[in-house]
Structures are given as C-alpha cells and as structure tokens.
Design a protein around this motif. Structure first.
Motif, mmCIF file in Angstrom:
data_model
loop_
_atom_site.group_PDB
_atom_site.id
_atom_site.type_symbol
_atom_site.label_atom_id
_atom_site.label_comp_id
_atom_site.label_asym_id
_atom_site.label_seq_id
_atom_site.Cartn_x
_atom_site.Cartn_y
_atom_site.Cartn_z
ATOM 1 N N SER A 70 36.473 44.975 35.034
ATOM 2 C CA SER A 70 35.647 44.145 34.155
ATOM 3 C C SER A 70 34.970 43.024 34.929
ATOM 4 C CB SER A 70 36.505 43.567 33.027
ATOM 5 O OG SER A 70 36.972 44.595 32.180
ATOM 6 N N LYS A 71 35.677 42.448 35.874
ATOM 7 C CA LYS A 71 35.096 41.340 36.638
ATOM 8 C C LYS A 71 33.909 41.815 37.476
ATOM 9 C CE LYS A 71 38.410 41.687 40.495
ATOM 10 N NZ LYS A 71 39.442 40.943 41.279
ATOM 11 N N ASN A 80 29.974 40.602 37.238
ATOM 12 C CA ASN A 80 29.312 40.161 38.471
ATOM 13 C C ASN A 80 27.969 40.848 38.672
ATOM 14 O OD1 ASN A 80 28.729 39.194 41.045
ATOM 15 N ND2 ASN A 80 30.120 40.598 42.063
ATOM 16 N N ILE A 81 27.931 42.176 38.526
ATOM 17 C CA ILE A 81 26.711 42.921 38.848
ATOM 18 C C ILE A 81 25.854 43.228 37.634
ATOM 19 C CG2 ILE A 81 27.856 43.962 40.834
ATOM 20 C CD1 ILE A 81 28.013 46.589 39.287
ATOM 21 N N GLY A 82 26.375 43.020 36.433
ATOM 22 C CA GLY A 82 25.603 43.290 35.236
ATOM 23 C C GLY A 82 25.871 44.674 34.659
ATOM 24 N N LEU A 83 25.187 44.965 33.566
ATOM 25 C CA LEU A 83 25.376 46.213 32.839
ATOM 26 C C LEU A 83 24.544 47.341 33.444
ATOM 27 C CD1 LEU A 83 25.167 44.625 29.267
ATOM 28 C CD2 LEU A 83 27.250 45.275 30.495
ATOM 29 N N LEU A 84 24.554 48.490 32.783
ATOM 30 C CA LEU A 84 23.726 49.613 33.216
ATOM 31 C C LEU A 84 22.247 49.274 33.057
ATOM 32 C CD1 LEU A 84 25.710 52.517 31.494
ATOM 33 C CD2 LEU A 84 25.825 51.848 33.894
ATOM 34 N N ASN A 85 21.431 49.801 33.942
ATOM 35 C CA ASN A 85 19.995 49.527 33.950
ATOM 36 C C ASN A 85 19.313 50.291 32.817
ATOM 37 O OD1 ASN A 85 17.278 49.227 34.464
ATOM 38 N ND2 ASN A 85 17.424 49.688 36.640
#
Length: 364
Positions: free
Chosen positions: A228-229, A233-238
């Motif tokens: 989850s962390k 950090n990187i965000g959701l699916l594009n």
C-alpha cells in the motif's frame, strides 16, 4: 512485522459473472487468514450483479476442475455500495468486520465501463481509504487461484523491504486440455520494439517447479500484489491507458522509485487469457497498439522512442496484412492502424519538442 498483513483483493467484473464466481469460489478456499474481497462491477450490461449475489446466497453452485464447491461458508454477506458512496468512503466497517473473511464480500457498482485502469482505481481508492490494508492485490476475474497463492506472495514480499510489487507464476487455465502450461513468469520490456513479452510463455511445467524469487520489469496485471505504501508513493493506475499495458506502466513507475518488482514461482494461479474481450477484438487491438507508445515515451529515452517509431511503422504494415488475410477483419485492421498512427504521431510530436541537435537535423 505482522504475521499476516491485511490484503485487500480487488476483482474487476465486466459482463463476466460466470468467470467471476469461479474466481470467488477459489478465493474463499485459500489458506491465508486476513483478506478482503472487493468486486468492482464496471457497469456490466448483463445480470452480473444479480448473479454474483445469487452465488453468495448459495443459490448457485460452481463447478471447476481446480476445486470442489464448498457450501459450508455460504451464505456470504454482500456489502453492496454505489460508486458514489465508494468514492466518498461511506461504509459500515464495524458491521463488516463481524464477519469471517470467507463469509463477506464488498460489491461496488460503477456507473459505466471505465476500463481496467479507472475501474480498478475505484476499488483501490476505496480499499486504501476505508480498510487500510497493508497490501492491495489486483486479480483478474477470469483466474482461479491455488489455495496457498497468497501465503507465498506475502511471505516473499515481507522478506525484503525493497520489494514493492510481486506476482505469481501464471498458468493457462486450459492449454489444449492441459493446466500445467505456463503463460507468464513475469515479463521484460523491449523498448526499441515496443514489446513486453512474458517470461516462460508456453513452458510445460510437469513438476510445478519452484525457483528463488527474481526481478522482472513487470508482473501480469491478472495477479499483482503491491504494498500500500508503494501505491501511495507512485500513484494509481494510469487511466489514460484505459486497458492494456497498465501493469507495465505501474511496475516501471515502481522500479523508477527504487522499488523491486519480482516474481515468485512458489505462488501459482490459472488464467483464462483474453476471455473478457477476445484476442482479436478491435478495441483490444487499438489500445495494444496505441498504449505501447505511451509507455515508451513515459519511461525510456529519446533513442528508444526514435527506433520505436521506425519499427512500429513496419509492424503496423505487417499487422494489417496479417489481420486482413488471416482474420478477414476490416474493423481489426482499422483499429490497428488507428492505434499505431495515434501512437506514432504523438511520439513524433514529443521528439520534435526535445530539440536536441541530432533530432533537429533528422526531423527537418
């Protein structure tokens, strides 16, 4: 370190209730003791929602070559919520927590078909904001899981803090009557060619061999476990991708953020590859052709992008000939061309904006 970290499992359904209930039945027989099951219905136009509820009410048995139906954990309590309530985090969690993990299901009903990325993102946001899991697992509805698959995924993920994303060995659900033929053991990206071939495809695995976990460029979106962390950090699916290549984009973002993406062959699932839309569906062909250009542009250098434009132009011509002659599908040809052309033109525009001396001379 928690012995059994919480895992929220998200299954996206779109007009595929028969596959979904087989997937659910296999999930409710796993040995892992701390998980949530969240089915996100992506605006299905059939009676998927009703059929899933009938399964949970023990009004429909599931037959599968991978397991025997278990009537003992039925009925399963369905927590049915609208997309609006899911987005606002409105949920009776105290009541939900009173039910055993194999006797509860969260059913989120999206208003329309948002595609793989946005549809899953509704479930991911809900899980992170309401259930606070340690991990989020994306699982295709057309899969069947081994009873120990989640134990093995979490065990490896917990063994190394640098691991951000992990996937299992994925077998074909049915390969000419066989269930031991590998579809994927993770994958590698070939940026100059715009390809992301799976590792181990079509291997016959007679002994269900296990090897130490190893790094890959991506793991299949059919079963992807992320801390989850890492997601925070990187965000959701594009969501601009809509469908296809989303897991590649997601995994590459994790790697760029200094997190490892690994595959463990000690965990296994079976996947009905392309069952939701078909291998030659025009929509799939369009997004597969277009999205690879977006991925290479977002994650690789100008040289890779330049070579990809040349290669894709050739590939587009070959693909058009193949789909015209082999499948006699005019819509397939048009979709392929549209995807390739849109991707190539966008990347040419990107290269022009780079304004490097070499590129300027090439693009004059």
């Amino acid at each position: 370190m928690k012995k059994f970290p919480r895992v929220s499992i998200i299954i996206l359904n779109w007009n595929g209730w028969k596959d979904t209930i087989e997937c659910l039945e296999s999930l409710y027989q796993i040995t892992y003791p701390n998980y949530d099951v969240i089915v996100v219905d992506n605006g299905s136009e059939d009676d998927s929602v009703q059929k899933i509820k009938e399964y949970c009410e023990s009004r429909m048995e599931v037959n599968s070559k991978f397991f025997e139906y278990n009537p003992k954990n039925k009925p399963i309590k369905v927590f049915e919520i609208s997309e609006d309530k899911a987005r606002k985090g409105k949920f009776n969690r105290p009541l939900y927590e009173k039910f055993d993990v194999d006797r509860r299901l969260i059913l989120i009903e999206n208003k329309e078909n948002y595609g793989f990325a946005k549809g899953n993102n509704v479930g991911i946001k809900f899980a992170l904001s309401v259930l606070n899991p340690d991990y989020v697992l994306l699982l295709n509805n057309d899969t069947v899981v081994d009873k120990n698959f989640l134990n093995e995924l979490v065990k490896v993920a917990e063994s190394d803090k640098s691991i951000g994303i992990i996937g299992p060995k994925v077998y074909y659900y049915d390969f000419d009557g066989k269930s031991n033929v590998v579809h994927s053991r993770g994958g590698k990206v070939l940026p100059k060619l715009g390809l992301a071939p799976p590792i181990g495809n079509s291997e016959v695995d007679t002994n269900y061999a296990v090897c130490p976990p190893y790094d890959v460029d991506y793991v299949e979106g059919s079963c992807l476990l992320a801390k989850s962390k890492i997601i925070k950090n990187i965000g959701l699916l594009n969501e601009t991708l809509f469908s296809y290549w989303e897991e590649v984009d997601f995994c590459l973002k994790a790697i760029e953020s200094k997190h490892r993406v690994v595959c463990t062959t000690s965990s296994k699932i079976w996947h009905k590859v392309s069952s939701s839309i078909g291998k030659t569906h025009p929509i799939k062909l369009y997004y597969m052709a277009r999205n690879k250009h977006i991925i290479i542009k977002n994650h690789y250098n100008v040289l890779n992008l330049s070579i990809l434009i040349i290669y894709s132009s050739i590939d587009a011509l070959i693909s058009v000939i193949v789909y015209w002659i082999k499948y006699n599908c005019k819509r397939c040809v048009i979709s392929l061309l549209m995807g390739h052309i849109e991707g190539i033109m966008n990347n040419i525009h990107t290269l022009k904006n780079q304004r490097t001396p070499i590129l300027s001379s090439i693009l004059k």
